[in-house]
Scaffold this motif. Structure first.
Motif, short mmCIF file in Angstrom:
data_model
loop_
_atom_site.label_atom_id
_atom_site.label_comp_id
_atom_site.label_asym_id
_atom_site.label_seq_id
_atom_site.Cartn_x
_atom_site.Cartn_y
_atom_site.Cartn_z
N CYS A 104 0.81 -1.11 0.00
CA CYS A 104 -0.09 0.10 0.06
C CYS A 104 0.88 1.09 0.05
CB CYS A 104 -0.89 -0.10 1.13
SG CYS A 104 -1.84 1.55 1.54
N CYS A 121 0.72 2.95 3.46
CA CYS A 121 1.01 2.44 5.10
C CYS A 121 1.93 1.43 4.25
CB CYS A 121 -0.10 1.43 5.27
SG CYS A 121 -1.75 2.41 5.33
N CYS A 138 -5.51 -3.17 1.44
CA CYS A 138 -4.80 -2.93 2.58
C CYS A 138 -5.69 -2.95 3.74
CB CYS A 138 -4.19 -1.31 2.51
SG CYS A 138 -3.39 -0.54 3.95
N CYS A 193 -5.46 0.77 6.08
CA CYS A 193 -6.32 1.79 5.73
C CYS A 193 -7.65 1.73 4.88
CB CYS A 193 -5.79 3.01 4.75
SG CYS A 193 -5.14 2.28 3.29
#
Ligand code: ADP
Ligand code: ZN
Length: 753
Positions: free
Chosen positions: A472, A475, A490, A493
């Motif tokens: 991601c 992240c 992800c 998030c």
């Protein structure tokens, strides 16, 4: 008279106001007040009463309340004549906090280094404080005592007789039942047959969940000893000599709940109230019903899925003393129970008791603090106590009671470790032993629970040509492949992308799915047993409201043979027909970068294994691992908590980790990578100068980036929390963080990611 007020603006300061003469008799600490603040009005809680010190000039706090602009610089207080502004009004004369609860709030604010308003806010449901929140009033029709006047018609007499028979009722409902109109009933009112008036109607979260009353079970010797220890006269509730908290170590199914129920019954008998805390995840209708069936209307339920109205009514039933027993998750520790005699913290080791936003309090520790302040008994129950509580118990700070046998019909499951390094099993999702065991259950018509700590289909999407792992961008975690909607998602998030057809790095068409999630395990299981009925339970399959209860209900009714899920299924479930539990990969939790990884794994394995053999049928548990010699896994398989605790405590002592010290994390976040790195470094270096404090290097967090924020961490350790909090306040005072940096302190941190 003056009053110091905590205003709901996260200012972490108390402001002093004058109390107008007409309010002097009514005003009390714990009330919600309306006060002038700057150019407007604000609400705040009365924290302390004092005498009028107008004009002394030394009372800095008094001065602050007179400033029209809170940011205005202070002039020399001695030369500045000022008058305290008066309190505008008392919002509610019944205090929201008792003096004892206010003491508790202050202790928590000090311990966790949180603004006092944040603790106040955490301690009262917002639904209760919202302006306009109030009881729902409906029109109630009640038979009057006065004899009717004789102008009463036959039909009116009949209606009156029916209302007497029903003992009155809500206007709307009566109209429906008696096939009449509001006007007709109001006419009865005018004739003096009935009274028609608004009355508060309770919004009851248990509507439709009423259950038959249950009686206390005869206790077995272990339970009897535990109950006696809890109720021993030496630990009688008293504010002068607060009773010692008691750790109830009882294996899963040993009947801890029955012991709680009988201890609460004894408290009620003595005219005192009780709070029972359970982890949110275990606050299932099943758990609540066990308490409702014993205590009926004396129970109030607080949990996250209540409507605002229900929450409002339940809270007021507690404050008024109508409800004497409260069951709820961590925030229930603040319930305004009158004459509190007992607080039970079930599954005390559960990390969900720790709030992961400000104020970062731990409800188990708050329970112990509250017990000490109010002189109430505190019982901490668990099959796998936290090492903090275990050490307190073995050192005599807490009393200890142990229950080692299952109470009801069940026996503890026999647990076997399956070595996944075996040539035939290596790399597979299901070992041959586990498959054989599942087949046997299917043949016998018994049920199986399978546990895997990862949702989705695969753990990661990796290029087999260049080794690139799809991550991601916001992240620092690999995407998880979700096959059902064919996307990479992800888990931090929630962001997602469609699965690319080629590697974004090297353009090879060689993307492969690595690792196993619950969806993949489900597919594999279907392939092995095409006719088995499988239910999957994880965050993806339970996103709809009630889906959680629906899945468990279906499994209970034996509409499925196998329940496959994440930690959601590990706790608190009690299915009599389950005779096999399989842990697909014990290593994933053991290899977490956290000093509590061993403790968490032990807890998880014990809890999961405890789901088997709850009733007459004996149970088996199989634990698949690539590390069969791990002491943690072996002790969990033997069900030997004391041995695990002894070994683990020795390691913690050696490495100076809790419970041998207090550990706090300073967590820094910024959208700018350099800002967070530089400031983390500066804070760590400055804190290293503080005596008596062990400060780690500033490092990027295990989760380096989340939702676009770069995350860094500094670990602080000290024998006493006070040292940590003092150092933190000092550094934040001398080097306040710039606007683009967020810095928080997490005292007694549980989440080190
Ligand atoms: P725990 O809370 O320790 O996991 P529970 O209270 O859920 O254990 O008890 C497990 C089972 O044993 C329940 O079905 C309960 O009804 C039963 N049980 C508990 N105490 C007794 C007792 N004294 N006699 C018979 N059955 C009991
Ligand atoms: Zn993300």
């Amino acid at each position: 008279m003056t009053v110091r007020v905590a205003i709901d603006l996260s200012l972490d300061k108390l402001f002093t106001y004058a109390v107008p003469v007409e309010l002097e008799k009514k005003l009390a600490v714990g009330q919600l007040l309306l006060v002038p603040f700057g150019h407007r009005e604000a609400r705040g809680f009365a924290m302390e009463l004092g005498s009028n010190r107008v004009g002394l000039g030394s009372d800095r706090v008094g001065l602050e309340s007179t400033l029209t602009d809170p940011n205005q610089t202070l002039k020399d207080p001695k030369t500045l004549p000022y008058r305290l502004k008066p309190v505008k009004a008392i919002v509610d004369e019944t205090p929201f906090f008792s003096p004892e609860l206010l003491r508790l709030v202050r202790q928590i604010a000090a311990y966790t280094a949180s603004p006092i308003e944040s603790v106040l806010r955490a301690a009262v449901p917002s639904a209760v404080l919202r302006p306009g929140a109030r009881a729902r009033e409906l029109i109630f029709v009640e038979p009057a005592l006065a004899p009717a006047d004789s102008s009463v018609t036959k039909h009116q007499q009949w209606l009156y007789d029916q209302i007497v028979r029903l003992g009155g009722g809500w206007l709307q409902q009566l109209c429906k039942e008696l096939k009449t109109t509001p006007a007709t009933l109001r006419e009865l009112g005018r004739k003096g047959l009935v009274s028609v008036a608004p009355r508060a109607k309770r919004r009851d979260p248990l509507t439709g969940r009423r259950v038959l009353p249950s009686k206390a079970l005869p206790l077995n010797p272990g339970q009897k000893a535990a109950l006696d220890a809890i109720l021993s006269p030496a630990s009688a509730p008293s504010p002068d000599t607060p009773p010692r908290p008691l750790l109830l170590h009882g294996v899963t199914g040993s009947g801890k709940t029955e012991v709680y129920l009988q201890a609460i019954a004894a408290e009620l008998e003595a005219g005192r109230g009780a709070i029972v805390m359970v982890p949110e995840i275990a606050l299932t209708p099943q758990t609540v019903q066990r308490f409702v069936s014993r205590f009926g209307n004396r129970i109030a339920v607080l949990h996250s899925s209540l409507s605002d109205g229900e929450r409002y009514d339940e809270w007021h039933r507690i404050r008024s003393g109508e409800a004497r027993v409260v069951i709820g998750p961590r925030s229930a520790v603040f319930a305004p129970v009158k004459r509190l005699g007992l607080i039970v913290v079930d599954e005390e080791h559960e990390t969900s008791y720790k709030q992961d936003e400000t104020p970062r309090y731990h409800a188990r520790d708050v329970a112990v603090m509250r017990g000490a302040i109010e002189g109430a008994r505190v019982v901490l129950g668990s099959a796998t106590p936290s090492l903090e509580s275990w050490m307190n118990a073995t050192r005599g700070k807490y009393a200890l009671a142990s229950m080692t046998e299952r109470a009801g019909a069940g026996t503890l499951p026999s647990v076997r470790i399956v070595d996944m390094e075996n040539p035939g099993d290596k790399g597979r999702i299901f070992s041959s032993v586990l498959l054989e065991a599942i087949r046997l259950r299917l043949d016998r018509g018994e049920q199986t629970i399978l546990f895997l700590n990862r949702r989705g289909w695969s753990r990661s999407v990796t290029c087999e040509s260049c080794g690139h792992v799809l991550e991601c961008p916001d992240c620092s975690v690999p995407y998880t492949y979700h096959r059902a909607d064919s996307c990479c998602r992800c888990h931090i998030c929630g962001g997602w992308i469609p699965v690319p057809s080629e590697c974004p790095e090297c353009r090879a068409r060689a993307l492969a799915y690595r690792g196993i999630g619950t969806q993949r395990a489900e597919d594999a299981l279907k392939a092995c047993f095409p006719r088995a009925r499988i239910l999957r339970m994880d965050a993806d399959s339970t996103s709809r409201k009630n889906s959680h209860d629906d899945i468990l209900g279906a499994f209970r009714r034996h509409e499925a043979d196998v329940l496959l899920g994440t930690q959601m299924i590990a706790k608190g479930l009690d299915f009599p027909n389950v005779t096999l539990v399989g842990v697909l990969n014990a290593d994933s939790s053991l290899n977490m970068p956290d000093f509590r990884a061993g403790e968490r794994t032990f807890q998880l394995l014990s809890q999961v294994a405890g789901r088997a053999g709850r009733a007459e049928l004996p149970g088996d548990a199989l634990i698949q691992t690539y590390d069969p010699s791990s002491e943690v896994i072996r002790a969990a398989a033997r069900g030997d908590y004391p041995a695990f605790a002894k070994a683990e405590l020795a390691e913690r002592k050696e490495a100076f980790f809790p419970p041998f010290c207090h550990l706090a994390t300073v967590n820094l976040r910024s959208e700018d990578a350099k800002t967070v790195a530089d400031w983390s470094d500066m804070y760590a270096k400055s804190l290293m100068k503080v005596g008596g404090l062990d400060v780690g290097e500033a490092v990027p967090s295990a989760l380096e980036k989340a939702e676009g924020w770069y995350r860094w961490q500094i670990v602080l350790r000290a024998p006493k929390v006070g040292v940590i909090v003092k150092a933190w306040k000092w550094i934040i005072g001398v080097r306040p963080p710039p606007a683009q940096l967020r810095v928080t302190l997490d005292v007694d941190a549980y989440n080190l990611m």
